[in-house]
Design an enzyme around this catalytic site. Structure first.
Site, short mmCIF file in Angstrom:
data_model
loop_
_atom_site.label_atom_id
_atom_site.label_comp_id
_atom_site.label_asym_id
_atom_site.label_seq_id
_atom_site.Cartn_x
_atom_site.Cartn_y
_atom_site.Cartn_z
N SER A 291 0.80 -1.20 0.00
CA SER A 291 0.00 0.00 0.00
C SER A 291 0.85 1.27 0.00
CB SER A 291 -0.96 -0.05 1.18
OG SER A 291 -1.95 0.94 1.06
N ASP A 302 9.23 5.03 -10.91
CA ASP A 302 8.71 5.60 -12.16
C ASP A 302 9.45 6.85 -12.59
OD1 ASP A 302 6.92 3.56 -12.29
OD2 ASP A 302 5.12 4.77 -12.04
N LYS A 316 -1.01 -4.15 -3.36
CA LYS A 316 -2.23 -3.57 -2.78
C LYS A 316 -2.45 -2.20 -3.41
CE LYS A 316 -5.39 -2.22 0.14
NZ LYS A 316 -5.56 -0.85 -0.33
#
Length: 529
Positions: A291, A302, A316
């Protein structure tokens, strides 16, 4: 008439995950569906016709749980009696006396004293034994964790009287319960002259402040590169995950966005005021990182801000809102998904049901994924690109840039037996308690200097025999490499556990880092960048 409920947006994992305060009214449909009518009819039939008077409160609890289970594994119901306990880890504090403890041989032993808590203020020490609580005996076969929690926790301003045994002398302490801080930064230290290490265990209200405090302390010691350890971190507040990511990213870089059927896309951008936007960065993750941890790891990956090191994360990517119920209970209901800056949703499938979903780790282990990155396969449809054009994948966690296999060599029968009997916790604590205050263990530096003279490896082996744990020497002779590896690991773990019991959790990691593959790989990555 529609009811207006104010909620908290969360991304929930077991036992908790990512939360941010978000005052948005709940959507309550005006129309009643046939399904709702059936549920109401059955409840009325049971209440009016069952053979004995039914416990309608328990039945309604079970009905709510069953409804939510039919949705996804992260939509859950929390009864009113459990709400405070369920949320305290995320609030960053609870009300009590401020110790952690372990029950050893039917005795409650203080394992750590929380800095800034009521127990520290009156002089409670690590190794103290609780023999009475408010005059009630606190030793014996009936003592368990529940017994201790019920008597030590309580409302701020109330008093509890503890009788403590310390090195043969009984002392009495009147402790006024208060707010007790729960720290998110479990450990931080310099790995070498320029590389700092910070271990974050949750994303709670105070986490970013704690992180910045640790960061400042390390920078004063010369830190220019950072290893952020999120292994086993199951999450916390969503805005704290954003805040932590913001520490590393440049202004206007997208951190994360969320979107759902009734939730318009909401973007979270870095504000450019982060405290570590330039230095070299490694984020350590494993299958227990979930999470909020995945939000941070995904944003760092990224944007090619740093490298993610370890094993594939939990997976998650669902967002929950926390709805208060009229009786004080709560429903945490999935309302959206969150996405990393490249557009990845890292939520793994749950269409086979909750049991299969929870069994994911054993499946990964059986597939060989825990020890071999080549055993992990992602379909091309889940392929995305980082800012520099590197390929990453969605749908099932964040795959690290540098894979670190699980160390399965240490799982010998002897190690498993020691751990199963609890000796790796109880023996170090008993030894530490017996030697606390001696010159050889007055400081961590003195402890390291004299450790080899203590003979703890032999003492543990003898203690294990007393407890009926006998090594299978014939089997171990057939596996000499595994046996030698386990013995080295046990020796270091024993040293680390004693250091923890003497000086605190921080010192456990300072010792165990020498046998921590993830830490060592992270260190290597930072040194060669």
């Amino acid at each position: 008439m529609k009811k207006i409920l104010f909620a908290i947006i969360i991304a929930f994992h077991f036992p908790f995950s990512t939360f941010t305060l978000h005052a948005q009214p709940a959507f309550i449909p005006d129309t009643i569906t046939p399904g709702q009518v059936r549920v109401d009819e059955v409840m009325r039939l049971i209440d009016g016709n069952y053979t004995v008077a039914p416990d309608m409160s328990r039945i309604s609890d079970e009905a709510i749980r069953a409804m939510l289970k039919a949705l996804d594994p992260h939509s859950i119901y929390i009864p009113a009696k459990d709400v405070e306990r369920a949320n305290e880890g995320l609030q960053g504090n609870f009300e009590g006396v401020g110790i952690s403890f372990q029950i050893v041989s039917d005795t409650i032993v203080v394992q750590s004293v929380i800095e800034g808590g009521p127990s520290e203020k009156v002089g409670i020490q690590v190794g103290d034994k609780l023999i009475r609580i408010d005059g009630e005996a606190a030793t014996g076969d009936t003592i368990n964790n529940s017994f201790v929690f019920k008597r030590l926790r309580g409302k701020k301003g109330t008093t509890v009287v503890l009788d403590i045994m310390r090195q043969g002398t009984v002392y009495t302490f009147d402790i006024v319960r208060d707010k007790v801080p729960l720290y998110s930064v479990e450990s931080y230290f310099m790995a070498d002259d320029t590389i700092g290490y910070i271990r974050l265990t949750r994303f709670a209200r105070t986490s970013v402040d704690e992180f910045r405090k640790a960061l400042r302390a390390l920078e004063k010691q010369g830190m220019t590169a950072l290893m952020l350890d999120l292994r086993g971190n199951t999450g916390g507040f969503l805005d704290i995950a954003y805040g932590m990511s913001n520490e590393f990213l440049q202004r206007n870089q997208l951190v994360v966005y969320q979107e759902g059927r009734r939730t318009k896309r909401q973007n979270f951008f870095a504000n450019g005021r982060g405290k570590f936007r330039e230095g070299r960065l490694v984020v350590l993750v494993d299958e227990g990182s979930a999470s909020a941890s995945e939000i941070v790891a995904g944003a760092v990956q990224d944007w090619d801000r740093g490298l993610v090191v370890g094993r594939r994360t939990f997976g998650k990517g669902l967002v929950q809102r926390m709805f208060p119920l009229s009786d004080g209970g709560q429903v945490r209901l999935t309302t959206a998904r969150y996405f990393t800056p490249s557009g990845r949703c890292i939520q793994r499938p749950y269409d086979e049901g909750s049991d299969a979903y929870r069994d994911e780790f054993s499946k990964r282990y059986k597939r060989g994924e825990m020890v071999n990155a080549d055993s992990i396969h992602f379909p091309d449809s889940l392929k995305y690109k980082t800012a520099s054009g590197r390929t990453v994948y969605g749908g099932g966690g964040v795959m690290p840039d540098v894979f670190v296999p699980m160390d399965t060599m240490r799982l010998t029968d002897y190690y498993i037996s020691l751990r199963g009997k609890g000796l790796l916790n109880t023996f170090p604590m008993q030894w530490a308690d017996a030697h606390r205050g001696q010159a050889e263990v007055k400081t961590f530096e003195a402890f390291l200097q004299h450790y080899d003279t203590f003979g703890l490896d032999s003492l543990l082996a003898a203690h294990a025999i007393e407890k009926g744990i006998v090594r299978d020497t014939e089997k171990e002779a057939r596996e000499p490499e595994r046996t030698a590896h386990t013995d080295r690991y046990l020796a270091l773990m024993l040293k680390a556990q004693v250091a923890k019991d003497l000086f605190g959790t921080d010192y456990y990691y300072k010792v165990m880092k020498d046998f921590d593959d993830g830490y060592q790989v992270g260190l290597e990555v930072l040194r060669r960048k």
